[in-house]
Motif scaffolding. Structure first.
Motif, PDB file in Angstrom:
ATOM      1  N   TRP A 111      30.900  12.028  27.306  1.00  0.00           N
ATOM      2  CA  TRP A 111      30.109  13.107  27.874  1.00  0.00           C
ATOM      3  C   TRP A 111      29.423  13.883  26.753  1.00  0.00           C
ATOM      4  O   TRP A 111      29.972  14.080  25.679  1.00  0.00           O
ATOM      5  N   ARG A 112      28.227  14.366  27.077  1.00  0.00           N
ATOM      6  CA  ARG A 112      27.460  15.040  26.036  1.00  0.00           C
ATOM      7  C   ARG A 112      26.626  16.182  26.618  1.00  0.00           C
ATOM      8  O   ARG A 112      25.913  15.993  27.610  1.00  0.00           O
ATOM      9  N   PHE A 119      32.211  21.499  21.984  1.00  0.00           N
ATOM     10  CA  PHE A 119      31.542  21.996  23.177  1.00  0.00           C
ATOM     11  C   PHE A 119      30.439  21.037  23.607  1.00  0.00           C
ATOM     12  O   PHE A 119      30.263  20.771  24.803  1.00  0.00           O
ATOM     13  N   THR A 120      29.687  20.504  22.650  1.00  0.00           N
ATOM     14  CA  THR A 120      28.632  19.557  23.009  1.00  0.00           C
ATOM     15  C   THR A 120      29.171  18.145  23.197  1.00  0.00           C
ATOM     16  O   THR A 120      28.533  17.326  23.851  1.00  0.00           O
ATOM     17  N   ASN A 121      30.339  17.861  22.620  1.00  0.00           N
ATOM     18  CA  ASN A 121      30.964  16.542  22.766  1.00  0.00           C
ATOM     19  C   ASN A 121      32.217  16.679  23.615  1.00  0.00           C
ATOM     20  O   ASN A 121      33.342  16.539  23.136  1.00  0.00           O
ATOM     21  N   ASN A 178      23.323  17.793  31.275  1.00  0.00           N
ATOM     22  CA  ASN A 178      24.366  17.051  30.568  1.00  0.00           C
ATOM     23  C   ASN A 178      24.156  15.558  30.752  1.00  0.00           C
ATOM     24  O   ASN A 178      23.476  15.117  31.692  1.00  0.00           O
ATOM     25  N   SER A 179      24.745  14.771  29.882  1.00  0.00           N
ATOM     26  CA  SER A 179      24.527  13.334  29.949  1.00  0.00           C
ATOM     27  C   SER A 179      25.795  12.570  29.610  1.00  0.00           C
ATOM     28  O   SER A 179      26.767  13.137  29.094  1.00  0.00           O
ATOM     29  N   ALA A 180      25.775  11.294  29.923  1.00  0.00           N
ATOM     30  CA  ALA A 180      26.833  10.376  29.514  1.00  0.00           C
ATOM     31  C   ALA A 180      26.219   9.379  28.541  1.00  0.00           C
ATOM     32  O   ALA A 180      25.226   8.718  28.858  1.00  0.00           O
ATOM     33  N   ILE A 181      26.789   9.297  27.364  1.00  0.00           N
ATOM     34  CA  ILE A 181      26.290   8.378  26.344  1.00  0.00           C
ATOM     35  C   ILE A 181      27.018   7.042  26.482  1.00  0.00           C
ATOM     36  O   ILE A 181      28.241   6.978  26.366  1.00  0.00           O
TER      37      ILE A 181
END
Length: 660
Positions: A76-77, A154-156, A179-182
């Motif tokens: 998650w990112r 927090f961002t990772n 937010n995104s999923a890498i």
């Protein structure tokens, strides 16, 4: 796997000095097993997340289980524009700011809410997913760190952060980010069409093609992913991170963040040297040699210049190779013998491994097994005497309702332990073997300061432990929660050896297939040896050995020791690290060469701590032991697939500190 975790009884019944609540790991796993039986899980991710979160509650970076659905397929990112920092702009208690505003906006407005929740409460709650045992260290880990080349936890995010993140600022403005999923390995998604094909590709234990496991499963070398920071490409530039001056010297591998600097400081004749060690993790043997050579060359230049004061900066150091920690200490204080005692649980499996492996004679054929931690020849006792045999080392010794081996130390004069290019570092440790003539200390302990943000773990703790407890070096902590008072310099795992589950399972398989001589023996051993998980794992490890001090039977993981002084981060320190180093040097030596405790955060200086807690126990000159987390002063904190077999495998059963 859990039978090899060294701290199980202490987690269930911790001493009062421990900051975290008690946790019964086995009971938690049984509760998860019952939920499986009751059909409460509707998907793989939720199941794996609950197992991971349970083990994370031990707050031991060496101990964890992360399945592929939870942590191995994607991460998650949050947007890097949402990255945060915790800074004091006017000398008062810090506030949270958007990193993008620092240096760009003349008067940045602090963040007051995240997703409609108070910013402090939100970040403290989310930081519980971090495996550090100290709340101030977990707080620091949430934010941008140039030393770790990361925008912060927090961002990772470890757990699903929702579809978006909204920051609300004190001036009334809001910013919202998607937010995104890498996806970690896009190439393996070609056969994924639905849940079943996803499971077969990533989750089923037969999905070895994706995991590309090493064929050398008997290696104990392993750095847990929980101790490795996610490097962000927009921060990562070189071994010497952004906001840093050009180093005098640096390790040739850009991923080995070890560098040496010199700074001028008013009132300090000869200036100040800074040794920045942000990792003890190297790759091949030539990188170990380069580590040793770099330290030696830097210290030689310090002598040539006549510089007497040095800051050792270990912020965001997640550990690495044990003997590189030993080497760094011995180059600073070659006259001091590192105590470094440890022990592991005296289990049936450990006893079986030890009995059999200790019977081996060393040869090229047996070397890999012979040099494992289950051979009594791998250690000497706490008095530096050799163990006579396996039984002499194994004990067992009872402590806190559990059984352990005798205390174990390393024989650094054994070339197989350190000099071997096959089984160890490929270097001899300073003060031993062909470096035995290096015995004279250059630095006085009062002229050395170790600087940490609490995000110091594993081998970093071994290094700091030797500096503060044995050499008597003073420690400084920076950052921490927005409150006054002291802070611990080591907030990460204090274990001394991590073992991966792959290693334990492979060793068990070797014993069952090649060592067991009868069916009865096979069945008996199989009843207590660990066996493979029924799902694929991204990372699974245990803390195998504790760190134990002379005269104690409590692992240092459960001690609470505060720094000699604490300072808050300021914007100037974030944009130019020499401002941080200069502030630390000014406090440590700026008062006519003496400590200027009045410049420490209120209540954090050692004499202030002693006045606030006159009945507290002073564990040594270099560390005060107190009850619970570092106490605040004046300002309080602001506030489905076949899962049953997977869990049965789990409950049935060296990045981190590794020897090689």
């Amino acid at each position: 796997m859990t039978e090899f975790q060294s701290t199980m009884s202490y987690l269930e019944d911790p001493p009062s000095s421990y900051a975290e609540p008690a946790v019964d790991i086995l009971s938690g796993l049984n509760e998860i097993k019952q939920k499986i039986s009751d059909g409460e899980y509707t998907n793989e991710f939720t199941f794996e997340a609950e197992v991971a979160q349970l083990l994370t509650s031990a707050h031991d970076g060496h101990f964890g289980f992360e399945g592929m659905a939870y942590a191995g397929v994607f991460r998650w990112r949050r947007d890097e524009e949402a990255a945060l920092v915790s800074l004091s702009l006017d000398g008062s208690v810090p506030k949270v700011y958007a990193w993008a505003d620092i240096g760009e906006v003349q008067e940045p407005s602090p963040v007051v809410q995240i997703n409609g929740q108070d910013v402090i409460a939100f970040l403290q709650e989310e930081s519980e997913a971090v495996s550090l045992h100290d709340p101030d260290a977990r707080w620091n880990d949430m934010f941008v760190s140039a030393t770790a080349d990361t925008f912060g936890a927090f961002t990772n995010s470890k757990d699903y952060p929702g579809p978006n993140t909204t920051l609300t600022f004190e001036n009334g403005t809001t910013n919202s980010y998607i937010n995104s999923a890498i996806v970690l390995d896009p190439g393996f998604w070609g056969n994924v069409e639905d849940g079943e094909s996803f499971y077969l590709t990533f989750i089923a234990p037969s999905s070895l093609g994706f995991r590309e496991r090493s064929t050398d499963q008997l290696s104990t070398y392993h750095m847990p992913k929980r101790l490795m920071k996610t490097r962000d490409n927009n921060i990562q530039k070189r071994a010497s991170p952004l906001t840093f001056p050009e180093p005098f010297i640096t390790h040739p591998d850009e991923l080995v963040s070890v560098s040496g600097y010199f700074i001028d400081q008013d009132g300090i004749e000869g200036g100040v040297a800074v040794l920045a060690i942000y990792t003890f993790l190297t790759g091949e043997d030539d990188e170990n040699v380069a580590f040793q050579d770099m330290l030696q060359d830097f210290l030689a230049e310090i002598r040539n210049r006549g510089t007497r004061r040095i800051i050792v900066d270990v912020r965001s150091n997640g550990g690495g190779k044990v003997f590189l920690g030993y080497e760094a200490f011995k180059q600073l204080f070659p006259s001091i013998e590192i105590f470094g005692a440890s022990r592991y649980r005296a289990t049936d499996a450990a006893n079986l491994f030890g009995e059999q492996i200790s019977e081996l004679e060393f040869s090229q054929r047996t070397g890999e097994l012979y040099t494992l931690p289950f051979n009594f020849r791998s250690y000497i006792d706490e008095n530096l005497e050799a163990f006579s045999d396996w039984e002499d080392m194994f004990g067992p010794v009872t402590a806190n309702g559990d059984t352990f081996t005798e205390l174990l130390r390393y024989n650094l004069s054994d070339p197989l332990l350190t000099m071997s290019q096959l089984y160890s570092l490929g270097i001899s440790i300073t003060g031993y073997l062909d470096r035995a003539d290096i015995t004279e200390d250059y630095f006085d302990p009062d002229d050395v300061v170790v600087l940490s943000d609490g995000v110091c773990a594993s081998t970093c703790n071994i290094f700091v432990e030797a500096l503060t407890q044995q050499a008597g070096v003073r420690s400084f902590a920076v950052g921490g929660r927005p409150q006054l008072g002291p802070m611990q310099p080591v907030g990460g795992t204090k274990g001394t050896l991590v073992l991966p589950a792959d290693f334990l399972v492979s060793l068990s398989g070797l014993f069952l297939s090649d060592v067991a001589r009868t069916r009865q023996q096979f069945n008996e051993w199989a009843s207590f040896l660990p066996f493979p998980f029924s799902i694929a794992t991204a990372d699974a490890t245990v803390n195998f050995q504790d760190s134990i001090r002379p005269g104690s039977d409590t692992p240092t993981q459960f001690t609470n020791e505060t720094a000699n002084c604490r300072v808050f981060y300021t914007p100037e320190m974030m944009t130019d690290v020499t401002n941080l180093w200069g502030a630390v040097a000014g406090i440590a030596w700026g008062d006519g060469g003496q400590m200027d405790e009045g410049r420490c955060i209120q209540g954090s200086a050692r004499t202030q701590q002693n006045r606030a807690n006159p009945s507290g126990t002073d564990d040594s000159e270099a560390g005060t032991t107190s009850t619970g987390a570092a106490a605040a002063v004046v300002v309080p904190p602001m506030s489905m697939m076949p899962l049953v077999c997977a869990l049965v495998a789990l409950v049935s059963s060296l990045l981190g500190a590794s020897l090689m």
